[in-house]
Motif scaffolding. Structure first.
Motif: not given
Lengths: 112, 114
Positions: A102-104, A47, B41-42, A45, A100, A91, A37, A35, A39
Motif C-alpha cells: 500500500f501507498g501512504k 475497494l 501510513q498505509g 477500508m 499487496l 490508498f 481503496y 487497486f 478509508q
C-alpha cells in the motif's frame, strides 16, 4: 508491487468537480494487480476500483476511473462529479500472489 | 451479509501488558489477513492465513507477536509484552481466495500503549 508511492498527502476538490489522485509503483512482477481503496474516518477500508496489469483498457466504476500507464508505472484515480461522501483517505495498492503493498495514502477533502 | 468483525475497537494498555485482538471474517472466506497500520501510513501485512494455516508470516515480529486461526474461521492476534511502538491500528481482512481477490476489511482495532 515492491513500492507504491502516492506523492500527494492531501487533495481538495469542490463538490461536483473532478479530481485526480496520483500513484506510481515499482515492481519486477510481470503479472500483477493494482487497486484503489477508500478509508473514511473511523470506517473500514473498501475497494474503489481494480486494474489487472495485463489489461490495456482502463478500469471504470461509475464516477471512478483510472489512468493506467504501464510503461510509466503510473496508476492515477479520477473521481468525477465529486460528492461529499467521497471525502476519505485513498490508498493505492499493488501486488500479486496475495501480497499487496500500500501507498501512504492521499487525504481527499470535498468542499461544499 | 455481515462484514469482517473486529474487537475491541479501541484498547489502551500500559507497556509490557499483553493484549489480544479478535477477528471474525466474512463467512466462506478462506483467506484471512492481519495488517498493521501506523498513523499516516498505509497498511502493512503481518500475517496471512489460508484456512487454518499461516502461509505468510514473514513480517510478524515473532518475539512478541503471535496469531492463530482455529478451525479456519476466527483469528486472534496477540502481543505480549506490548511496547510503546506497538501503538497503531490492527486491521483484519478476508478474501474468498484467488490471488487477486478483493480484500474486505474490518473497522480495525486501535491500540494505544502508554
Amino acid at each position: 508491487a515492491q513500492t507504491v508511492t502516492q506523492s500527494q498527502p492531501e487533495m481538495s476538490v469542490q463538490e461536483a468537480e473532478t479530481v485526480t489522485l496520483s500513484c506510481t509503483y515499482d515492481t519486477s512482477e510481470s503479472d500483477y494487480y493494482l487497486f484503489w481503496y477508500k478509508q473514511p474516518p473511523s470506517r473500514q477500508m473498501i475497494l474503489v476500483i481494480r486494474q489487472e496489469a495485463y489489461k490495456q483498457q482502463n478500469a471504470t466504476e461509475n464516477r471512478f476511473s483510472v489512468n493506467f500507464q504501464k510503461a510509466a508505472k503510473s496508476f492515477s484515480l479520477k473521481i468525477s462529479d465529486s460528492q461529499l461522501g467521497d471525502a476519505a483517505m485513498y490508498f493505492c495498492a499493488g501486488g500479486s500472489n496475495y501480497k499487496l503493498t500500500f501507498g501512504k495514502g492521499t487525504l481527499l477533502t470535498v468542499n461544499p | 451479509e455481515a462484514g469482517v468483525v473486529q474487537s475491541p475497537r479501541y484498547k489502551i494498555i500500559e507497556k509490557k501488558q499483553p493484549v489480544a485482538f479478535w477477528c471474525n471474517p466474512i463467512s466462506g472466506h478462506n483467506t484471512l489477513y492481519w495488517y498493521l497500520q501506523n498513523l499516516g501510513q498505509g497498511p502493512e501485512l503481518l500475517i496471512r492465513y489460508e484456512n487454518e494455516e499461516a502461509v505468510d508470516d514473514s513480517q510478524l515480529p515473532k518475539d512478541r507477536f503471535s496469531a492463530e486461526r482455529l478451525k479456519g474461521v476466527d483469528s486472534t492476534l496477540k502481543i505480549q509484552p506490548a511496547e510503546l511502538g506497538d501503538s497503531a491500528v490492527y486491521l483484519c481482512a478476508s478474501s474468498f481466495g484467488g490471488r487477486t481477490g478483493e480484500l474486505f476489511f474490518g473497522e480495525g482495532s486501535r491500540l494505544t500503549v502508554l
